[in-house]
Scaffold this active site. Structure first.
Site, PDB file in Angstrom:
ATOM      1  N   ARG A   1     -37.434 -35.251  -8.025  1.00 23.86           N
ATOM      2  CA  ARG A   1     -36.918 -36.038  -7.405  1.00 23.86           C
ATOM      3  C   ARG A   1     -35.445 -36.120  -7.480  1.00 23.86           C
ATOM      4  NH1 ARG A   1     -41.568 -41.145  -7.962  1.00 23.86           N
ATOM      5  NH2 ARG A   1     -43.176 -39.176  -6.723  1.00 23.86           N
TER       6      ARG A   1
ATOM      7  N   CYS B   1     -22.568 -31.279   8.524  1.00 21.39           N
ATOM      8  CA  CYS B   1     -23.263 -30.208   8.625  1.00 21.39           C
ATOM      9  C   CYS B   1     -24.148 -30.162   7.464  1.00 21.39           C
ATOM     10  CB  CYS B   1     -22.148 -29.308   8.356  1.00 21.39           C
ATOM     11  SG  CYS B   1     -21.262 -29.669  10.622  1.00 21.39           S
TER      12      CYS B   1
ATOM     13  N   ARG C   1     -28.023 -28.592   8.024  1.00 20.52           N
ATOM     14  CA  ARG C   1     -28.405 -28.261   9.571  1.00 20.52           C
ATOM     15  C   ARG C   1     -28.101 -27.554  10.424  1.00 20.52           C
ATOM     16  NH1 ARG C   1     -25.113 -30.347  13.103  1.00 20.52           N
ATOM     17  NH2 ARG C   1     -23.541 -31.921  13.075  1.00 20.52           N
ATOM     18  N   SER C   2     -26.338 -27.036  10.327  1.00 15.67           N
ATOM     19  CA  SER C   2     -25.341 -26.108  10.919  1.00 15.67           C
ATOM     20  C   SER C   2     -23.975 -25.577  10.352  1.00 15.67           C
ATOM     21  CB  SER C   2     -25.221 -27.281  11.940  1.00 15.67           C
ATOM     22  OG  SER C   2     -23.871 -26.931  12.964  1.00 15.67           O
TER      23      SER C   2
ATOM     24  N   ASN D   1     -18.581 -24.273   1.841  1.00 15.45           N
ATOM     25  CA  ASN D   1     -19.551 -24.678   0.916  1.00 15.45           C
ATOM     26  C   ASN D   1     -20.105 -24.484   0.129  1.00 15.45           C
ATOM     27  OD1 ASN D   1     -19.995 -24.994   5.226  1.00 15.45           O
ATOM     28  ND2 ASN D   1     -20.037 -26.525   3.427  1.00 15.45           N
TER      29      ASN D   1
ATOM     30  N   HIS E   1     -24.369 -19.644  13.032  1.00 15.92           N
ATOM     31  CA  HIS E   1     -23.518 -18.975  13.576  1.00 15.92           C
ATOM     32  C   HIS E   1     -22.660 -18.068  13.235  1.00 15.92           C
ATOM     33  CE1 HIS E   1     -22.732 -23.752  13.656  1.00 15.92           C
ATOM     34  NE2 HIS E   1     -21.545 -22.977  13.916  1.00 15.92           N
TER      35      HIS E   1
ATOM     36  N   ALA F   1     -13.026 -24.422  15.383  1.00 12.42           N
ATOM     37  CA  ALA F   1     -13.531 -25.000  17.028  1.00 12.42           C
ATOM     38  C   ALA F   1     -14.343 -26.884  16.499  1.00 12.42           C
ATOM     39  CB  ALA F   1     -15.017 -24.236  17.261  1.00 12.42           C
TER      40      ALA F   1
END
Length: 282
Positions: free
Chosen positions: A147, A166, A186-187, A197, A227, A281
């Site tokens: 945990r 993200c 997530r993205s 990252n 992406h 972007a």
């Protein structure tokens, strides 16, 4: 680094073209995964130069618990978050706040007095929780726990954020005296974001491992929407032509993570290929 090149190839070969909020389409693939063994070197890409200073300063900023970028922008002359900040540098309750001052509510008994009488009543009081320190304490006292989780996702605060996180959750796991970290994202912008990252969370894992008396293990990374922006394709194809070199070594001063400064991180034997420029972007 082979794992990164395989990730790029997978998205290019299997992804589909999608529109998104930035106005620049992406080639997107669902649920990509890779992992790297930190004993084999620090995973800073060698087939293009990655700005190590910015990686470490961003990680240290995450640990500061602030809702603005003034330390990054004004004190350290690091501008990687400028595009999302307002004129005063505010970005809202994103990573630093959620890592170190995660808001929650707790019931407390409060006494209300007036008109010669008193009434005890339970009310919900807003508090803050330091998830990073909690993770460090658990690694020291209960390293076998499943945990040891740090979450950067707070649905109730999304409208107050300059950019919803993200990379939304990381989990520490100890196996055979080694500290492993799994990041869920997530993205993920493959060209620009993922190299940062990968290096950022690997450095964090190494620093915390040292503080709690463990060896660095594996960094694993799941990217839900992986992406590549269409204007990044040519640059990544050029990068794929380059041959990965041996990974550099990262040395970190033996200090608690909250006492670390940029000067406590020493990168050795980093000999990357030239920079490949990619537009951000926003």
């Amino acid at each position: 680094m082979k794992q990164y090149h395989d990730l790029v190839k997978s998205v290019l070969e299997n992804g589909v073209r999608k529109e998104n909020r930035t106005g620049t389409d992406t080639i997107s693939n669902f649920s990509e995964f890779y992992k790297v063994d930190l004993s084999e070197g620090f995973p800073l890409l060698t087939t293009k130069k990655v700005y190590f200073r910015s990686v470490i300063l961003e990680m240290l900023w995450y640990l500061r618990g602030e809702d603005h970028i003034r330390w990054l922008r004004d004190e350290k002359d690091c501008h990687i978050w400028d595009a999302w900040a307002d004129e005063e540098g505010h970005v809202g309750p994103i990573y630093p706040v959620l890592w170190r001052r995660f808001p929650y509510f707790e019931k407390e008994e409060v006494r209300f007095e007036g008109n010669g009488s008193a009434l005890d009543k339970e009310v919900w009081v807003r508090k803050e929780f330091d998830q990073v320190q909690r993770a460090i304490d658990m690694l020291k006292n209960n390293p076998n726990s499943r945990r040891i989780v740090v979450s950067a996702w707070h649905p109730g605060l999304l409208d107050e954020m300059a950019l919803p996180p993200c990379h939304i959750m990381y989990i520490f796991n100890v196996q055979d005296g080694k500290l492993n970290c799994h990041l869920t994202q997530r993205s993920g912008d493959i060209a620009l974001g993922i190299p940062f990252n990968m290096a950022c969370y690997s450095a964090l894992t190494m620093a915390i491992a040292q503080e709690v008396g463990l060896e660095p293990g594996v960094f694993a990374h799941t990217i839900v929407d992986a992406h590549i922006y269409v204007n990044h394709v040519d640059g990544l194809k050029e990068q794929l032509k380059r041959k990965p070199k041996p990974l550099p070594t990262l040395k970190i001063a033996k200090k608690p993570v909250d006492e670390l400064t940029y000067e406590d991180f020493t990168l050795e034997n980093y000999n990357p290929d030239p920079v490949i420029k990619f537009e951000v972007a926003v």
